[in-house]
Scaffold this motif. Structure first.
Motif, PDB file in Angstrom:
ATOM      1  N   ASP A   1       0.759  -1.271   0.013  1.00  0.00           N
ATOM      2  CA  ASP A   1       0.084   0.077  -0.071  1.00  0.00           C
ATOM      3  C   ASP A   1       0.830   1.353  -0.057  1.00  0.00           C
ATOM      4  O   ASP A   1       1.302   1.485   1.138  1.00  0.00           O
ATOM      5  CB  ASP A   1      -1.106   0.100   1.455  1.00  0.00           C
ATOM      6  N   LEU A   2       1.314   1.779  -1.125  1.00  0.00           N
ATOM      7  CA  LEU A   2       2.207   2.843  -1.268  1.00  0.00           C
ATOM      8  C   LEU A   2       1.634   4.169  -0.729  1.00  0.00           C
ATOM      9  O   LEU A   2       2.298   4.856  -0.013  1.00  0.00           O
ATOM     10  CB  LEU A   2       2.567   3.085  -2.730  1.00  0.00           C
ATOM     11  N   ALA A   3       0.380   4.446  -0.753  1.00  0.00           N
ATOM     12  CA  ALA A   3      -0.325   5.608  -0.372  1.00  0.00           C
ATOM     13  C   ALA A   3      -0.214   5.646   1.263  1.00  0.00           C
ATOM     14  O   ALA A   3       0.365   6.551   1.956  1.00  0.00           O
ATOM     15  CB  ALA A   3      -1.759   5.571  -0.503  1.00  0.00           C
ATOM     16  N   GLU A   4      -0.103   4.467   2.141  1.00  0.00           N
ATOM     17  CA  GLU A   4      -0.035   4.307   3.351  1.00  0.00           C
ATOM     18  C   GLU A   4       1.420   4.560   3.550  1.00  0.00           C
ATOM     19  O   GLU A   4       1.788   5.110   4.691  1.00  0.00           O
ATOM     20  CB  GLU A   4      -0.518   3.128   3.913  1.00  0.00           C
ATOM     21  N   LEU A   5       2.161   3.934   2.952  1.00  0.00           N
ATOM     22  CA  LEU A   5       3.744   3.954   3.219  1.00  0.00           C
ATOM     23  C   LEU A   5       4.065   5.284   3.047  1.00  0.00           C
ATOM     24  O   LEU A   5       4.937   5.931   3.750  1.00  0.00           O
ATOM     25  CB  LEU A   5       4.471   2.932   2.229  1.00  0.00           C
ATOM     26  N   LEU A   6       3.604   6.083   2.139  1.00  0.00           N
ATOM     27  CA  LEU A   6       4.267   7.525   1.731  1.00  0.00           C
ATOM     28  C   LEU A   6       3.635   8.579   2.683  1.00  0.00           C
ATOM     29  O   LEU A   6       4.337   9.584   2.838  1.00  0.00           O
ATOM     30  CB  LEU A   6       3.818   7.799   0.302  1.00  0.00           C
ATOM     31  N   LEU A   7       2.470   8.275   3.412  1.00  0.00           N
ATOM     32  CA  LEU A   7       1.882   8.967   4.295  1.00  0.00           C
ATOM     33  C   LEU A   7       1.964   8.884   5.622  1.00  0.00           C
ATOM     34  O   LEU A   7       1.830   9.865   6.465  1.00  0.00           O
ATOM     35  CB  LEU A   7       0.491   9.300   3.611  1.00  0.00           C
ATOM     36  N   GLU A   8       1.565   7.693   6.008  1.00  0.00           N
ATOM     37  CA  GLU A   8       1.311   7.106   7.297  1.00  0.00           C
ATOM     38  C   GLU A   8       2.748   6.532   8.222  1.00  0.00           C
ATOM     39  O   GLU A   8       2.773   6.556   9.216  1.00  0.00           O
ATOM     40  CB  GLU A   8       0.134   6.439   7.575  1.00  0.00           C
ATOM     41  N   THR A   9       3.156   5.696   7.409  1.00  0.00           N
ATOM     42  CA  THR A   9       4.249   4.802   7.789  1.00  0.00           C
ATOM     43  C   THR A   9       5.488   5.564   8.675  1.00  0.00           C
ATOM     44  O   THR A   9       5.970   6.418   8.104  1.00  0.00           O
ATOM     45  CB  THR A   9       4.949   3.805   6.803  1.00  0.00           C
ATOM     46  N   GLY A  10       5.940   5.178   9.724  1.00  0.00           N
ATOM     47  CA  GLY A  10       6.861   5.645  10.625  1.00  0.00           C
ATOM     48  C   GLY A  10       8.371   5.587   9.988  1.00  0.00           C
ATOM     49  O   GLY A  10       8.541   4.586   9.269  1.00  0.00           O
TER      50      GLY A  10
ATOM     51  N   GLN B   1      13.139   1.354  -0.546  1.00  0.00           N
ATOM     52  CA  GLN B   1      13.350   1.197  -2.016  1.00  0.00           C
ATOM     53  C   GLN B   1      12.114   1.578  -2.864  1.00  0.00           C
ATOM     54  O   GLN B   1      12.281   2.260  -3.763  1.00  0.00           O
ATOM     55  CB  GLN B   1      13.886  -0.008  -2.431  1.00  0.00           C
ATOM     56  N   LEU B   2      11.110   0.888  -2.321  1.00  0.00           N
ATOM     57  CA  LEU B   2       9.746   1.042  -3.233  1.00  0.00           C
ATOM     58  C   LEU B   2       9.141   2.455  -2.998  1.00  0.00           C
ATOM     59  O   LEU B   2       8.602   3.006  -3.879  1.00  0.00           O
ATOM     60  CB  LEU B   2       8.580   0.025  -2.752  1.00  0.00           C
ATOM     61  N   THR B   3       9.278   3.229  -1.920  1.00  0.00           N
ATOM     62  CA  THR B   3       8.739   4.480  -1.509  1.00  0.00           C
ATOM     63  C   THR B   3       9.763   5.549  -2.434  1.00  0.00           C
ATOM     64  O   THR B   3       9.077   6.492  -2.679  1.00  0.00           O
ATOM     65  CB  THR B   3       8.845   4.565   0.099  1.00  0.00           C
ATOM     66  N   VAL B   4      10.995   5.432  -2.202  1.00  0.00           N
ATOM     67  CA  VAL B   4      11.857   6.332  -2.897  1.00  0.00           C
ATOM     68  C   VAL B   4      11.645   6.438  -4.385  1.00  0.00           C
ATOM     69  O   VAL B   4      11.597   7.410  -5.087  1.00  0.00           O
ATOM     70  CB  VAL B   4      13.395   6.136  -2.705  1.00  0.00           C
ATOM     71  N   PHE B   5      11.470   4.973  -4.849  1.00  0.00           N
ATOM     72  CA  PHE B   5      11.210   5.154  -6.183  1.00  0.00           C
ATOM     73  C   PHE B   5       9.673   5.656  -6.854  1.00  0.00           C
ATOM     74  O   PHE B   5       9.723   6.322  -7.471  1.00  0.00           O
ATOM     75  CB  PHE B   5      11.225   3.590  -6.681  1.00  0.00           C
ATOM     76  N   THR B   6       8.857   5.584  -5.891  1.00  0.00           N
ATOM     77  CA  THR B   6       7.491   6.007  -6.102  1.00  0.00           C
ATOM     78  C   THR B   6       7.504   7.330  -6.192  1.00  0.00           C
ATOM     79  O   THR B   6       6.969   8.089  -7.079  1.00  0.00           O
ATOM     80  CB  THR B   6       6.550   5.309  -5.021  1.00  0.00           C
ATOM     81  N   VAL B   7       8.215   8.088  -5.359  1.00  0.00           N
ATOM     82  CA  VAL B   7       8.295   9.660  -5.048  1.00  0.00           C
ATOM     83  C   VAL B   7       9.002  10.007  -6.328  1.00  0.00           C
ATOM     84  O   VAL B   7       8.624  11.028  -7.036  1.00  0.00           O
ATOM     85  CB  VAL B   7       8.952   9.966  -3.867  1.00  0.00           C
ATOM     86  N   ALA B   8      10.064   9.526  -6.602  1.00  0.00           N
ATOM     87  CA  ALA B   8      10.799   9.648  -7.937  1.00  0.00           C
ATOM     88  C   ALA B   8      10.042   9.916  -9.241  1.00  0.00           C
ATOM     89  O   ALA B   8      10.137  10.823  -9.917  1.00  0.00           O
ATOM     90  CB  ALA B   8      12.005   8.938  -8.031  1.00  0.00           C
ATOM     91  N   VAL B   9       9.279   8.735  -9.302  1.00  0.00           N
ATOM     92  CA  VAL B   9       8.599   8.736 -10.725  1.00  0.00           C
ATOM     93  C   VAL B   9       7.102   9.614 -10.536  1.00  0.00           C
ATOM     94  O   VAL B   9       6.715  10.170 -11.693  1.00  0.00           O
ATOM     95  CB  VAL B   9       8.005   7.099 -10.895  1.00  0.00           C
ATOM     96  N   ILE B  10       6.733   9.850  -9.440  1.00  0.00           N
ATOM     97  CA  ILE B  10       5.682  10.782  -9.396  1.00  0.00           C
ATOM     98  C   ILE B  10       6.336  12.350  -9.629  1.00  0.00           C
ATOM     99  O   ILE B  10       5.644  12.968 -10.542  1.00  0.00           O
ATOM    100  CB  ILE B  10       4.967  11.016  -7.989  1.00  0.00           C
ATOM    101  N   ALA B  11       7.371  12.526  -8.967  1.00  0.00           N
ATOM    102  CA  ALA B  11       8.049  14.070  -9.376  1.00  0.00           C
ATOM    103  C   ALA B  11       8.479  13.988 -10.892  1.00  0.00           C
ATOM    104  O   ALA B  11       8.041  15.327 -11.651  1.00  0.00           O
ATOM    105  CB  ALA B  11       9.363  14.123  -8.558  1.00  0.00           C
ATOM    106  N   HIS B  12       8.825  12.797 -11.576  1.00  0.00           N
ATOM    107  CA  HIS B  12       9.153  13.046 -13.003  1.00  0.00           C
ATOM    108  C   HIS B  12       7.764  13.025 -13.935  1.00  0.00           C
ATOM    109  O   HIS B  12       7.785  13.801 -14.738  1.00  0.00           O
ATOM    110  CB  HIS B  12       9.873  11.858 -13.445  1.00  0.00           C
ATOM    111  N   ALA B  13       6.838  12.400 -13.361  1.00  0.00           N
ATOM    112  CA  ALA B  13       5.478  12.473 -13.938  1.00  0.00           C
ATOM    113  C   ALA B  13       4.887  13.723 -13.881  1.00  0.00           C
ATOM    114  O   ALA B  13       4.355  14.208 -14.981  1.00  0.00           O
ATOM    115  CB  ALA B  13       4.481  11.311 -13.496  1.00  0.00           C
TER     116      ALA B  13
END
Length: 314
Positions: free
Chosen positions: A43-52, A63-75
């Protein structure tokens, strides 16, 4: 800002922090979190918003969270036309290479996400199998670091150079005892050791089991036969397709990240006159400034930073 000859660079593990998705959640590109969640089972939304922060240190989640923010920034940058039409190459630091491959058109977002998930799990498993750690030796030239690491290894301790990040910043990897020995002996070469809070001895032979596991996923993945140039970590050379990436991605786990040399490749061979860092934090911008102080670099770690790219320089 001027967009002539842009190189895109993407950060790696260690740049994650709690709540780093918050600035992006109201952007259209936030929808990528759903695609990545479906592809990876996390659940990337939870990982990026709530996870400690402590949980986010776990290798696979980091790794998954950093990758996701990177591709969102690029998009978002692409969606708004903030990069212009002069992007000539991409590169990423370690994990960031997968975001670079996505931006370059070598992988789809979901294809890359599946590989990032497989890579993170494999590296976490390998680290659990054999305890290791990493540290940064600062203020010493690479040659002196390499000589010291070789001396420690020849004395029987497992130590290797893991990342050549910038002049005076070299990351070492190995057993806890070896890193402790290098820390104690750092003053001999005028260096100081900064410990890294990582889960294993990455970019060293300790990751051989992970490389073997990852190769299977890489060989099953669909890479585009041709794409925008990507400067690879393993050799700091330019790659544009032709089925090389399964081998490069496998080798990357046990080989040093040649980031300093990669920056020179971007600015020299590829003619990048400025770099744009896309993803959490500003780590790469700092390394670029240490490597080539005259090369302009900007970090895009928020929607506001994307919008700032649209403002003409001066």
């Amino acid at each position: 800002m001027s967009t002539h000859g842009i190189g895109l660079v993407f950060p790696g593990q260690g740049t994650q922090k709690q709540g780093m998705g918050e600035p992006w959640r109201s952007t259209p590109s936030w929808a990528l979190t759903s695609e990545i969640s479906e592809a990876t089972g996390e659940d990337l939304a939870e990982l990026l918003l709530e996870t400690g922060a402590e949980q986010l240190r776990r290798t696979d989640l980091a790794q998954l969270t950093v990758f996701t923010v990177a591709v969102i920034a690029h998009a978002e940058a692409v969606r708004l036309g903030a990069l212009g039409g002069d992007v000539v190459a991409c590169a990423g630091h370690s994990l960031g290479e997968y975001a670079a491959l996505t931006a370059a058109g070598a992988l789809t977002v979901t294809g890359a996400a599946k590989l990032v998930a497989a890579r993170g799990r494999a590296m976490r498993d390998a680290a659990l199998e054999r305890e290791g750690t990493m540290g940064v030796l600062v203020a010493a030239p690479l040659e002196a670091v390499e000589a010291l690491v070789t001396e420690v290894r020849e004395a029987g301790a497992d130590a290797w150079v893991a990342n050549v990040n910038a002049p005076g910043q070299t990351v070492v990897s190995g057993s806890p005892a070896a890193i402790e020995e290098l820390s104690a002996r750092a003053p001999e070469i005028g260096a100081k050791m900064l410990r890294l809070q990582v889960g294993g001895a990455f970019h060293s032979p300790y990751m051989a089991p992970a490389a073997e596991a990852l190769r299977t996923a890489l060989e099953a993945a669909s890479f585009a036969s041709g794409h925008l140039p990507v400067v690879a970590n393993v050799d700091a050379a330019v790659h544009t397709g032709d089925g090389e990436w399964p081998d490069i991605g496998t080798r990357q786990l046990t080989s040093p990240v040649r980031w300093e040399q990669s920056v020179h490749t971007l600015a020299g061979q590829l003619g990048c006159v400025r770099l744009v860092e896309l993803g959490p934090g500003r780590t790469l911008a700092g390394l670029v400034k240490r490597t080539l102080p005259g090369l302009p670099v900007v970090s895009v770690d928020s929607p506001a930073a994307v919008e700032a790219l649209l403002v003409p320089a001066g």
